[in-house]
Design a protein around this motif. Structure first.
Motif, PDB file in Angstrom:
ATOM      1  N   VAL A 156       0.647  -1.475  -0.224  1.00 48.29           N
ATOM      2  CA  VAL A 156       0.072   0.090   0.271  1.00 48.29           C
ATOM      3  C   VAL A 156       0.626   1.388   0.442  1.00 48.29           C
ATOM      4  CG1 VAL A 156      -1.922  -0.687   1.309  1.00 48.29           C
ATOM      5  CG2 VAL A 156       0.072   0.350   2.154  1.00 48.29           C
ATOM      6  N   MET A 157       0.429   1.937  -0.482  1.00 48.47           N
ATOM      7  CA  MET A 157       0.866   3.489  -0.540  1.00 48.47           C
ATOM      8  C   MET A 157      -0.170   4.773  -0.444  1.00 48.47           C
ATOM      9  SD  MET A 157       4.409   5.362  -0.829  1.00 48.47           S
ATOM     10  CE  MET A 157       5.031   4.501  -1.348  1.00 48.47           C
ATOM     11  N   PRO A 158      -0.085   5.976   0.562  1.00 52.08           N
ATOM     12  CA  PRO A 158      -0.500   7.113   0.029  1.00 52.08           C
ATOM     13  C   PRO A 158      -0.808   7.385  -0.959  1.00 52.08           C
ATOM     14  CG  PRO A 158       0.611   6.611   2.647  1.00 52.08           C
ATOM     15  CD  PRO A 158       1.759   5.491   1.212  1.00 52.08           C
ATOM     16  N   SER A 159      -1.465   7.912  -1.319  1.00 51.46           N
ATOM     17  CA  SER A 159      -2.240   9.235  -2.877  1.00 51.46           C
ATOM     18  C   SER A 159      -0.599  10.070  -2.618  1.00 51.46           C
ATOM     19  CB  SER A 159      -3.251   9.459  -2.925  1.00 51.46           C
ATOM     20  OG  SER A 159      -2.915  10.471  -4.252  1.00 51.46           O
ATOM     21  N   ALA A 160       0.177  10.723  -3.180  1.00 54.13           N
ATOM     22  CA  ALA A 160       0.442  12.341  -3.043  1.00 54.13           C
ATOM     23  C   ALA A 160      -0.582  12.489  -3.355  1.00 54.13           C
ATOM     24  CB  ALA A 160       1.803  11.863  -4.256  1.00 54.13           C
ATOM     25  N   LYS A 161      -1.466  12.836  -3.838  1.00 58.60           N
ATOM     26  CA  LYS A 161      -1.979  14.191  -3.784  1.00 58.60           C
ATOM     27  C   LYS A 161      -3.435  14.336  -2.744  1.00 58.60           C
ATOM     28  CE  LYS A 161      -2.406  13.684  -8.786  1.00 58.60           C
ATOM     29  NZ  LYS A 161      -2.654  13.131  -9.832  1.00 58.60           N
ATOM     30  N   ASP A 162      -3.227  12.819  -1.807  1.00 58.90           N
ATOM     31  CA  ASP A 162      -4.670  12.996  -0.731  1.00 58.90           C
ATOM     32  C   ASP A 162      -3.785  11.884  -0.202  1.00 58.90           C
ATOM     33  OD1 ASP A 162      -7.015  12.548   0.439  1.00 58.90           O
ATOM     34  OD2 ASP A 162      -8.150  12.754  -1.028  1.00 58.90           O
ATOM     35  N   PRO A 163      -3.897  12.305   1.057  1.00 55.00           N
ATOM     36  CA  PRO A 163      -3.420  11.253   2.141  1.00 55.00           C
ATOM     37  C   PRO A 163      -4.204  10.190   2.355  1.00 55.00           C
ATOM     38  CG  PRO A 163      -3.122  13.328   3.681  1.00 55.00           C
ATOM     39  CD  PRO A 163      -3.847  13.550   1.793  1.00 55.00           C
ATOM     40  N   LEU A 164      -5.818  10.676   2.519  1.00 51.46           N
ATOM     41  CA  LEU A 164      -6.626  10.292   2.774  1.00 51.46           C
ATOM     42  C   LEU A 164      -7.850   9.246   2.226  1.00 51.46           C
ATOM     43  CD1 LEU A 164      -9.421  12.882   4.437  1.00 51.46           C
ATOM     44  CD2 LEU A 164      -7.990  11.014   5.665  1.00 51.46           C
ATOM     45  N   HIS A 165      -6.474   8.348   0.566  1.00 50.42           N
ATOM     46  CA  HIS A 165      -6.789   7.638  -0.672  1.00 50.42           C
ATOM     47  C   HIS A 165      -5.495   6.865  -0.393  1.00 50.42           C
ATOM     48  CE1 HIS A 165      -7.500   6.468  -5.105  1.00 50.42           C
ATOM     49  NE2 HIS A 165      -7.197   6.050  -4.224  1.00 50.42           N
ATOM     50  N   TRP A 166      -5.619   5.355  -0.073  1.00 53.17           N
ATOM     51  CA  TRP A 166      -4.582   4.916  -0.191  1.00 53.17           C
ATOM     52  C   TRP A 166      -4.448   3.707  -1.431  1.00 53.17           C
ATOM     53  CZ3 TRP A 166      -2.214   3.052   5.107  1.00 53.17           C
ATOM     54  CH2 TRP A 166      -1.988   3.852   6.036  1.00 53.17           C
ATOM     55  N   PHE A 167      -3.579   3.768  -2.272  1.00 53.36           N
ATOM     56  CA  PHE A 167      -3.641   2.293  -3.416  1.00 53.36           C
ATOM     57  C   PHE A 167      -3.149   1.253  -2.787  1.00 53.36           C
ATOM     58  CE2 PHE A 167      -2.195   6.465  -5.290  1.00 53.36           C
ATOM     59  CZ  PHE A 167      -3.408   6.733  -6.135  1.00 53.36           C
ATOM     60  N   GLY A 168      -3.164  -0.214  -3.478  1.00 48.11           N
ATOM     61  CA  GLY A 168      -2.955  -1.466  -2.468  1.00 48.11           C
ATOM     62  C   GLY A 168      -2.848  -2.248  -3.304  1.00 48.11           C
ATOM     63  N   LEU A 169      -1.715  -3.424  -3.446  1.00 51.72           N
ATOM     64  CA  LEU A 169      -1.856  -4.463  -4.338  1.00 51.72           C
ATOM     65  C   LEU A 169      -1.962  -5.691  -3.777  1.00 51.72           C
ATOM     66  CD1 LEU A 169       1.057  -3.102  -7.267  1.00 51.72           C
ATOM     67  CD2 LEU A 169      -1.259  -3.783  -7.563  1.00 51.72           C
ATOM     68  N   ILE A 170      -2.608  -6.670  -3.958  1.00 48.78           N
ATOM     69  CA  ILE A 170      -2.190  -7.736  -2.995  1.00 48.78           C
ATOM     70  C   ILE A 170      -2.067  -8.767  -4.181  1.00 48.78           C
ATOM     71  CG2 ILE A 170      -4.612  -8.357  -2.818  1.00 48.78           C
ATOM     72  CD1 ILE A 170      -3.990  -9.431  -0.759  1.00 48.78           C
ATOM     73  N   PHE A 171      -1.204  -9.725  -3.726  1.00 47.89           N
ATOM     74  CA  PHE A 171      -0.617 -10.756  -4.336  1.00 47.89           C
ATOM     75  C   PHE A 171      -1.122 -12.219  -3.714  1.00 47.89           C
ATOM     76  CE2 PHE A 171       1.557  -7.135  -5.540  1.00 47.89           C
ATOM     77  CZ  PHE A 171       2.264  -8.006  -7.486  1.00 47.89           C
ATOM     78  N   PHE A 178      -4.936  -8.249  -7.413  1.00 54.00           N
ATOM     79  CA  PHE A 178      -5.118  -8.218  -7.669  1.00 54.00           C
ATOM     80  C   PHE A 178      -5.374  -5.694  -7.119  1.00 54.00           C
ATOM     81  CE2 PHE A 178      -7.977 -11.623  -6.255  1.00 54.00           C
ATOM     82  CZ  PHE A 178      -8.439 -11.557  -7.513  1.00 54.00           C
ATOM     83  N   ARG A 179      -6.123  -5.194  -7.618  1.00 57.43           N
ATOM     84  CA  ARG A 179      -5.789  -3.799  -7.014  1.00 57.43           C
ATOM     85  C   ARG A 179      -7.127  -2.945  -6.356  1.00 57.43           C
ATOM     86  NH1 ARG A 179      -2.219   0.007  -9.195  1.00 57.43           N
ATOM     87  NH2 ARG A 179      -1.630  -1.196 -11.291  1.00 57.43           N
ATOM     88  N   PHE A 180      -6.724  -2.487  -5.289  1.00 55.17           N
ATOM     89  CA  PHE A 180      -7.335  -2.462  -4.281  1.00 55.17           C
ATOM     90  C   PHE A 180      -7.416  -0.172  -3.930  1.00 55.17           C
ATOM     91  CE2 PHE A 180      -4.617  -4.700  -1.447  1.00 55.17           C
ATOM     92  CZ  PHE A 180      -4.472  -3.270  -0.569  1.00 55.17           C
ATOM     93  N   HIS A 181      -8.107  -0.211  -3.063  1.00 56.22           N
ATOM     94  CA  HIS A 181      -8.272   1.560  -3.187  1.00 56.22           C
ATOM     95  C   HIS A 181      -8.929   1.056  -1.643  1.00 56.22           C
ATOM     96  CE1 HIS A 181      -7.515   3.448  -6.620  1.00 56.22           C
ATOM     97  NE2 HIS A 181      -8.230   1.686  -7.249  1.00 56.22           N
ATOM     98  N   ILE A 182      -8.173   2.045  -0.271  1.00 58.35           N
ATOM     99  CA  ILE A 182      -8.568   2.213   0.827  1.00 58.35           C
ATOM    100  C   ILE A 182      -9.063   4.087   0.653  1.00 58.35           C
ATOM    101  CG2 ILE A 182      -8.161   2.627   3.083  1.00 58.35           C
ATOM    102  CD1 ILE A 182      -6.466   0.048   3.229  1.00 58.35           C
ATOM    103  N   PHE A 183     -10.210   4.745   1.105  1.00 58.60           N
ATOM    104  CA  PHE A 183     -10.268   6.008   1.639  1.00 58.60           C
ATOM    105  C   PHE A 183     -10.991   6.030   2.674  1.00 58.60           C
ATOM    106  CE2 PHE A 183     -11.661   4.882  -3.461  1.00 58.60           C
ATOM    107  CZ  PHE A 183     -11.463   5.190  -3.681  1.00 58.60           C
ATOM    108  N   ILE A 184     -10.314   6.925   3.352  1.00 56.38           N
ATOM    109  CA  ILE A 184      -9.911   7.110   4.446  1.00 56.38           C
ATOM    110  C   ILE A 184     -11.352   8.290   4.604  1.00 56.38           C
ATOM    111  CG2 ILE A 184      -8.789   7.638   6.703  1.00 56.38           C
ATOM    112  CD1 ILE A 184      -6.775   6.361   5.369  1.00 56.38           C
ATOM    113  N   GLY A 185     -12.008   8.279   5.724  1.00 59.47           N
ATOM    114  CA  GLY A 185     -13.198   9.443   6.194  1.00 59.47           C
ATOM    115  C   GLY A 185     -12.039  10.840   6.650  1.00 59.47           C
TER     116      GLY A 185
END
Length: 242
Positions: A52-67, A78-85
């Motif tokens: 996972v890596m927090p977006s450079a533009k928005d710390p409340l949005h994290w990019f993810g990959l799982i193998f 699989f790609r996934f996103h985590i959206f934080i309130g």
């Protein structure tokens, strides 16, 4: 450390204090997110094959990959996103979204949102962490549960026609791999997780080092007593009780 949502109890603070504290709320949020990411980095064995890596533009949005290396989804990426309130850490459960949606009882087939309420209930500050979400994703893909399903087709096939379920999963794995490098509204982000073609001049030395390390680690671990992954019915990591 627990952060209180000061705006939820204004009668304890006078107006001037509320304004000052409100000014520091973004600082608390950014510090909390940094603490979450550092806590995640302290779980290398539990979160192996999850990135996972927090977006450079928005710390409340994290990019993810799982193998996935085993189970029904073996071979999947699989790609996934985590959206934080925005009121983090005083928030509801962060949203997990697979892109594209995957074929799984816990994942909505249209939106890609993953059901989390059955595992976490209400998000508790100081108890729940982002790394628990990643562990939940991994566990859900390795051990299929039909409780509180949001994709009823996947749930019914898993229960009544396992062969067809595996066929649909295999199709999902192939589709997701075909779309790993698709452009989207997030792909221009500097922290978006990207893939590049194999280049022996760049990756060859590293590949040999990884293989050599895996072999040496396997030999060293052969005589060691194994540890359990998580306590049954919980997301809390624990050592073997045997």
């Amino acid at each position: 450390m627990e952060f209180r949502n000061i705006t939820s109890e204004p009668h304890f603070l006078d107006k001037d204090t509320q304004e000052v504290m409100g000014t520091y709320q973004p600082v608390f949020m950014e510090y909390s997110i940094l603490a979450e990411y550092n806590a995640l980095r302290d779980q290398p064995k539990i979160l192996q094959d999850v990135y996972v890596m927090p977006s450079a533009k928005d710390p409340l949005h994290w990019f993810g990959l799982i193998f996935l290396r085993s189970g029904y989804y073996a071979g999947a990426v699989f790609r996934f996103h985590i959206f934080i309130g925005k009121s983090f850490p005083q928030i509801d459960i962060p949203n997990i979204v697979f892109s594209p949606p995957i074929f799984h009882p816990k994942v909505d087939p249209v939106s890609g949102y993953m059901e989390t309420r059955s595992a976490f209930g209400k998000w508790q500050v100081g108890v729940h962490h982002i790394w628990h979400l990643l562990l939940y994703i991994k566990k859900s893909l390795l051990v299929i549960e039909n409780r509180d399903s949001v994709n009823q087709v996947a749930a019914d096939l898993f229960t009544h026609d396992l062969a067809e379920f595996q066929t649909r999963v295999t199709e999902c794995i192939i589709e997701c791999k075909d779309h790993l490098n698709d452009s989207n509204q997030f792909s221009t982000d500097a922290h978006y997780l990207r893939f590049s073609s194999y280049n022996p001049n760049i990756h060859g030395t590293f590949r040999k080092a990884v293989i050599a390390n895996a072999k040496s680690s396997g030999t060293a671990a052969a005589g060691n007593k194994s540890l359990s992954w998580v306590k049954s019915g919980s997301l809390q990591p624990c050592s073997s009780q045997d």
